[in-house]
Design an enzyme around this catalytic site. Structure first.
Site, short mmCIF file in Angstrom:
data_model
loop_
_atom_site.label_atom_id
_atom_site.label_comp_id
_atom_site.label_asym_id
_atom_site.label_seq_id
_atom_site.Cartn_x
_atom_site.Cartn_y
_atom_site.Cartn_z
N HIS A 82 0.86 -1.19 0.00
CA HIS A 82 0.00 0.00 0.00
C HIS A 82 0.90 1.23 0.00
O HIS A 82 1.89 1.28 0.71
CB HIS A 82 -0.88 0.02 1.26
N ARG A 168 -14.43 12.76 8.55
CA ARG A 168 -13.14 13.40 8.87
C ARG A 168 -12.83 14.52 7.87
O ARG A 168 -12.29 15.57 8.23
CB ARG A 168 -12.01 12.36 8.84
N LYS A 187 -8.38 -1.42 6.04
CA LYS A 187 -8.61 -1.96 4.69
C LYS A 187 -7.61 -3.07 4.39
O LYS A 187 -7.95 -4.08 3.77
CB LYS A 187 -8.51 -0.83 3.66
N1 URA Z 1 -5.49 7.13 3.12
C1 URA Z 1 -6.47 6.45 3.75
O1 URA Z 1 -6.92 5.42 3.27
N2 URA Z 1 -6.95 6.95 4.90
C2 URA Z 1 -6.48 8.08 5.48
O2 URA Z 1 -6.93 8.46 6.53
C3 URA Z 1 -5.46 8.77 4.81
C4 URA Z 1 -4.97 8.26 3.63
#
Ligand code: URA
Length: 440
Positions: A82, A168, A187
């Site tokens: 990631h 957020r 995730k």
């Molecule tokens: N990428 C994400 O998936 N979540 C975040 O909070 C910041 C970057």
């Protein structure tokens, strides 16, 4: 249990229990906890922080708010990666075939681009015919057959994160390390891989703007993964320069294929090899030096490029376009952005470069926007390079020449030419594992 008490506990610096986190997150997903209470809790977390254990529990609760993908139907170690995002960041297209060509299974879900950062799925779809959606059975079957599949993330993964991220975004609570770490790792945990390599980007095009923050985010994500039984490492890479020279979907596919064919810029190839080697270490393929040699060999012998072609073929993509970039989508118009003076590029803000590329059609500002796969920017000069007045710094590509003025203004707003060559940022700043932090 009352949401009011949970908010008050965090406001006063308390540590939330699993039961309290399950109540808050579960209630928010179910709609029994309203936005205003969750907003208050997010702000309390932003201001008070979370312990590592609390963040790991929050992440696990968020991961379990949707499907937990069970990859046990795929034999062997499964590896994932990631990136926290950047401009020209095409490493997934390069390192997943390298790792798969070394015999490690990669069953990866990726995202689309939003704002100035690109997404792997958009890049893959720039290759005519490519499908990025399939059933779980097809996904597993492809990974078992060729060792590699990259598909779009299912809407049922970490459902809480989707809702929380949107909140957020409008409550000034995105830039909070435990919330970023739990968002990303929820995730990754739900996607099911055993070994997870994190590329934490740092610089003017990244979420993290300085090394202490980048190391702390990496440390928190590694701690979350380790606490949840995964093998995780993070590499902190530079994003004060875009990665490679091409920005935009088809352009990035072309450059990725050049890396896999051993004919790409040395800096991009080096970052990809380091990331791939670290992914192979996590998958148990040997020491870092051994894994680096394994990764290099897959480029030298053509097996990584072959693996990439197999994946695209399996997903309906036109392999001829991987072999010949002229068969990828091409923009009808181009424009040369020239240097205003002699000197060195002392500033070339990466977020501005990404925004210029978006304004040419290569990215989206809202989820609903469509993208132009052929649009983008090819950089000829980057931060630290010497330039002469009138020389081309970058070529813009678009389907509509009317898009060039805004893109140029955006690009130039982050560009400074000066008399002194600036210090070059390193390609890689640090490596963070469960054993500690190694800075380079
Ligand atoms: N990428 C994400 O998936 N979540 C975040 O909070 C910041 C970057």
């Amino acid at each position: 249990m009352r949401m009011y008490d949970i908010i008050a506990k965090k406001r006063d610096g308390g540590v939330l229990s699993r039961a309290e986190l399950e109540f808050a997150i579960g209630g928010y997903v179910a709609g029994t906890v309203p936005d205003y209470q969750m907003s208050a809790l997010l702000m309390a977390i932003y201001l008070r922080g979370m312990t590592d254990e609390e963040t790991a529990t929050l992440t696990d609760v968020m991961a379990h708010s949707g499907d937990m993908v069970d990859l046990s139907a795929i034999a062997g170690v499964k590896a994932d990666k990631h990136s926290t995002g950047g401009v020209g960041d095409k490493t997934t297209l390069v390192i997943t075939p390298i790792v798969a060509a070394c015999g490690v299974k990669v069953a990866k879900m990726s995202g689309r681009g939003l704002g100035h950062t690109g997404g792997t799925i958009d890049k893959m779809e720039a290759v005519p015919g490519t499908r990025t959606e399939m059933t779980q059975e097809q996904f597993f079957a492809q990974v078992n057959r060729i060792g590699l599949a990259v598909i779009g993330q299912s809407g049922h993964i970490a459902v809480a994160d989707k809702k929380l991220y949107a909140l957020r975004d409008v409550t000034a609570t995105v830039g909070c390390l435990p919330l970023i770490a739990s968002s990303i790792m929820s995730k990754k945990l739900a996607a099911g891989s055993d070994a997870i390599l994190l590329d934490v980007t740092m610089g003017s095009g990244a979420f993290m703007q300085n090394l202490p923050d980048a190391v702390e985010l990496a440390r928190q994500m590694v701690a979350i993964g380790t606490a949840n039984g995964r093998r995780v490492a993070a590499i902190i890479t530079d994003m004060d320069k875009p990665l490679g020279h091409n920005i935009g979907n088809a352009l990035e596919v072309a450059e990725s294929m050049a890396v896999l064919q051993g004919r790409a810029p040395a800096d991009l190839t080096e970052v990809c090899l380091q990331l791939a080697a670290n992914m192979l270490v996590l998958a148990g393929k040997g020491t870092l030096a051994e894994c680096r040699a394994l990764a290099q060999k897959t480029i030298d012998d053509g097996s990584a490029f072959e693996k990439c072609c197999q994946m695209f073929a399996a997903q309906g993509g036109d392999v001829a376009a991987l072999k010949d970039p002229a068969k990828l989508p091409q923009a009808a118009y181009s424009y040369e952005l020239t240097a205003p003076a002699d000197g060195y590029i002392v500033e070339n803000n990466v977020e501005r470069i990404g925004a210029a590329s978006v304004s040419l059609g290569a990215g989206r500002l809202t989820k609903e926007d469509t993208i132009d796969p052929a649009a983008g920017i090819v950089l000829h000069k980057k931060l630290g390079d010497a330039v002469r007045a009138g020389e081309s710094l970058a070529t813009f590509h678009a389907s509509d020449p009317g898009l060039f003025p805004v893109a140029e203004e955006t690009y130039r707003s982050g560009l400074v030419i000066g008399p002194e060559k600036p210090a070059e940022p390193p390609l890689i700043y640090a490596r963070v594992t469960a054993d500690g932090v190694e800075t380079f």
